[in-house]
Design an enzyme around this catalytic site. Structure first.
Site, PDB file in Angstrom:
ATOM      1  CD  GLU A 105      22.419 -56.778 -26.273  1.00 25.58           C
ATOM      2  OE1 GLU A 105      22.272 -56.195 -27.362  1.00 25.58           O
ATOM      3  OE2 GLU A 105      23.161 -57.755 -26.143  1.00 25.58           O
ATOM      4  CG  ASP A 106      20.729 -55.324 -30.757  1.00 22.83           C
ATOM      5  OD1 ASP A 106      21.173 -55.882 -29.729  1.00 22.83           O
ATOM      6  OD2 ASP A 106      21.051 -55.695 -31.895  1.00 22.83           O
ATOM      7  CG  ASP A 109      16.927 -64.548 -30.745  1.00 24.69           C
ATOM      8  OD1 ASP A 109      16.125 -65.458 -30.512  1.00 24.69           O
ATOM      9  OD2 ASP A 109      17.277 -64.242 -31.894  1.00 24.69           O
ATOM     10  CG  PHE A 158      16.699 -63.225 -39.075  1.00 25.93           C
ATOM     11  CD1 PHE A 158      17.510 -64.285 -38.705  1.00 25.93           C
ATOM     12  CD2 PHE A 158      17.300 -61.987 -39.306  1.00 25.93           C
ATOM     13  CE1 PHE A 158      18.885 -64.119 -38.575  1.00 25.93           C
ATOM     14  CE2 PHE A 158      18.665 -61.808 -39.176  1.00 25.93           C
ATOM     15  CZ  PHE A 158      19.465 -62.883 -38.813  1.00 25.93           C
ATOM     16  NE  ARG A 171      26.293 -54.812 -37.613  1.00 25.05           N
ATOM     17  CZ  ARG A 171      26.070 -55.742 -36.672  1.00 25.05           C
ATOM     18  NH1 ARG A 171      25.086 -55.585 -35.830  1.00 25.05           N
ATOM     19  NH2 ARG A 171      26.808 -56.819 -36.617  1.00 25.05           N
TER      20      ARG A 171
HETATM   21  C1  PRP Z   1      22.681 -60.059 -30.746  1.00 20.90           C
HETATM   22  C2  PRP Z   1      22.181 -59.084 -29.697  1.00 20.90           C
HETATM   23  C3  PRP Z   1      22.484 -59.751 -28.407  1.00 20.90           C
HETATM   24  C4  PRP Z   1      22.389 -61.231 -28.750  1.00 20.90           C
HETATM   25  C5  PRP Z   1      21.072 -61.725 -28.266  1.00 20.90           C
HETATM   26  O1  PRP Z   1      24.036 -59.839 -30.950  1.00 20.90           O
HETATM   27  O2  PRP Z   1      22.799 -57.828 -29.807  1.00 20.90           O
HETATM   28  O3  PRP Z   1      23.769 -59.434 -27.938  1.00 20.90           O
HETATM   29  O4  PRP Z   1      22.443 -61.352 -30.173  1.00 20.90           O
HETATM   30  O5  PRP Z   1      20.920 -63.087 -28.584  1.00 20.90           O
HETATM   31  P1  PRP Z   1      20.587 -64.183 -27.504  1.00 20.90           P
HETATM   32  O6  PRP Z   1      19.515 -63.631 -26.609  1.00 20.90           O
HETATM   33  O7  PRP Z   1      20.081 -65.335 -28.329  1.00 20.90           O
HETATM   34  O8  PRP Z   1      21.837 -64.518 -26.763  1.00 20.90           O
HETATM   35  P2  PRP Z   1      24.879 -60.593 -32.082  1.00 20.90           P
HETATM   36  O9  PRP Z   1      25.522 -61.826 -31.489  1.00 20.90           O
HETATM   37  O10 PRP Z   1      24.003 -60.825 -33.284  1.00 20.90           O
HETATM   38  O11 PRP Z   1      26.040 -59.568 -32.401  1.00 20.90           O
HETATM   39  P3  PRP Z   1      25.931 -58.052 -32.970  1.00 20.90           P
HETATM   40  O12 PRP Z   1      25.308 -57.212 -31.872  1.00 20.90           O
HETATM   41  O13 PRP Z   1      27.353 -57.669 -33.220  1.00 20.90           O
HETATM   42  O14 PRP Z   1      25.102 -58.077 -34.214  1.00 20.90           O
END
Ligand code: PRP
Length: 185
Positions: A105-106, A109, A158, A171
């Site tokens: 994961e990136d 949150d 953010f 991105r």
């Molecule tokens: C981001 C990230 C995780 C998620 C984390 O994805 O890659 O999957 O949010 O958030 P959380 O801990 O609050 O659940 P996002 O939904 O922004 O989609 P993306 O990777 O396509 O940008």
């Protein structure tokens, strides 16, 4: 895209991590992962789209063969907040029964997406499921998630770049920076 390409962009406040710092940290994580998984094959599962850059650099830093698969999930909810209710947009191509799965994961949150994803993958009877994330926001966590590999803990701001977007922008920024609050409020 380099930082100076968006220098006139006042929405981008400060650089949190340079590309070099990110790649160095991912190399350290890869060494740790390689040692921990000695004698076991790893299936890396990237979560689209944000994890693309992390997957590319982490996978290439691993001194062994790995398989890669991808999931795309979307959380029902409004704006920038996760709801914890997740739907699968693209499922794995691989049967993970008996496999050692490492989710890539990136960012974590609220933790809602990952806690759902771990439960979902565990129900498919893998040998193990662990998580490697480049970033984690300890102050935003709403759901405890057991994360084995964390690149950096960051404040509750953010962040964009290195795969992380704001409205699909940033991105392809090489570094990770913070976005001015007025942009997303
Ligand atoms: C981001 C990230 C995780 C998620 C984390 O994805 O890659 O999957 O949010 O958030 P959380 O801990 O609050 O659940 P996002 O939904 O922004 O989609 P993306 O990777 O396509 O940008």
């Amino acid at each position: 895209m380099e930082r100076e390409h968006v220098e006139s962009d006042l929405d981008l406040e400060q650089t949190l991590f340079t590309e070099e710092q990110i790649v160095d940290r991912l190399r350290e994580m890869a060494a740790e992962i390689d040692a921990d998984y000695e004698g076991r094959d790893i299936l890396l599962v990237g979560v689209l789209k944000g994890a693309v850059m992390v997957m590319a650099d982490l996978a290439r830093a691993l001194p062994r063969h790995v398989e890669m698969d991808w999931m795309a999930v979307s959380s029902y909810g409004s704006g920038t907040k996760s709801s914890g209710v997740v739907r699968i947009l693209k499922d794995l191509d691989t049967d993970i029964a008996g496999r050692h799965v490492l989710i890539v994961e990136d960012i974590i949150d609220t933790g809602l997406t990952l806690s759902w994803l771990v439960a979902n993958l565990r129900s498919r009877h893998p040998a193990s499921v662990e998580i490697a994330t480049l970033l984690r926001k300890p102050d935003a966590l709403q759901m405890e998630v057991d994360v084995k590999y964390v690149g950096f803990d960051i404040p509750n701001a953010f962040v964009v770049g290195y795969g992380l977007d704001f409205s699909e922008k940033y991105r392809n920024l090489r570094c990770i920076g913070t976005l001015a609050e007025h942009v997303y409020r």
